[in-house]
Design a protein around this motif. Structure first.
Motif, PDB file in Angstrom:
ATOM      1  N   SER A 160      41.503  34.657  33.378  1.00  0.00           N
ATOM      2  CA  SER A 160      40.453  35.206  33.623  1.00  0.00           C
ATOM      3  C   SER A 160      41.001  36.409  34.059  1.00  0.00           C
ATOM      4  O   SER A 160      41.262  36.008  34.725  1.00  0.00           O
ATOM      5  N   THR A 161      40.334  37.502  34.834  1.00  0.00           N
ATOM      6  CA  THR A 161      39.943  38.608  34.926  1.00  0.00           C
ATOM      7  C   THR A 161      38.632  38.627  36.233  1.00  0.00           C
ATOM      8  O   THR A 161      38.141  38.288  36.398  1.00  0.00           O
ATOM      9  N   PHE A 162      39.391  39.577  37.080  1.00  0.00           N
ATOM     10  CA  PHE A 162      38.224  39.972  38.541  1.00  0.00           C
ATOM     11  C   PHE A 162      37.622  41.525  38.996  1.00  0.00           C
ATOM     12  O   PHE A 162      39.225  42.136  38.585  1.00  0.00           O
ATOM     13  N   ASP A 163      36.713  41.422  38.993  1.00  0.00           N
ATOM     14  CA  ASP A 163      36.703  43.608  38.867  1.00  0.00           C
ATOM     15  C   ASP A 163      36.733  43.785  40.161  1.00  0.00           C
ATOM     16  O   ASP A 163      35.224  43.175  40.239  1.00  0.00           O
ATOM     17  N   MET A 164      37.876  44.081  40.934  1.00  0.00           N
ATOM     18  CA  MET A 164      37.246  44.477  41.917  1.00  0.00           C
ATOM     19  C   MET A 164      36.822  45.794  42.453  1.00  0.00           C
ATOM     20  O   MET A 164      37.750  47.242  42.490  1.00  0.00           O
ATOM     21  N   HIS A 165      36.033  45.794  41.453  1.00  0.00           N
ATOM     22  CA  HIS A 165      35.166  47.277  41.604  1.00  0.00           C
ATOM     23  C   HIS A 165      35.568  47.932  43.540  1.00  0.00           C
ATOM     24  O   HIS A 165      34.437  47.852  43.947  1.00  0.00           O
TER      25      HIS A 165
END
Length: 129
Positions: free
Chosen positions: A73-78
């Protein structure tokens, strides 16, 4: 361009007007896609900042930790740094000056010497166990 970027950060609560004795200059840097990136030159502040030596993980350790797994899984830490609030007493140190006035950050800006270590510490706390 600078006014529009400043206005957008104001509207989003990223920055606020300041009465700080600090005033770092800004620099516009061209991104690969041709757009402009709003940067603050924090070199004078970084020069007198006590360094945070919190370690950044080694890429080899990260890849080893993934070994044998099938699901990822990934996190999109915009604008991930902007997810971390500045302490009230430190906001004035982040002040920058533009034609429209003096502003300071409510959240952690890019370019601070300890920003990466601070962000990593928060991520480790959030993802612990």
């Amino acid at each position: 361009m600078i006014k529009e970027m400043t206005d957008e950060m104001l509207q989003n609560g990223i920055i606020q007007p300041s009465m700080s004795p600090w005033a770092s200059p800004i620099v516009l840097v061209k991104k690969k896609d041709g757009k402009q990136r709003f940067c603050i030159d924090f070199r004078r502040l970084n020069k007198i900042t006590v360094r945070d030596v919190y370690p950044i993980p080694r890429i080899e350790d990260c890849l080893t930790a993934l070994g044998g797994n099938h699901w990822f899984s990934t996190f999109d830490m915009h604008a991930g740094f902007w997810q971390i609030e500045m302490l009230e007493q430190d906001k004035q140190k982040t002040a920058f000056i533009v034609d429209g006035g003096l502003y300071e950050f409510n959240v952690m800006p890019f370019g601070l010497t300890n920003a990466t270590a601070t962000f990593q510490r928060y991520m480790d706390m959030v993802l612990a166990e």
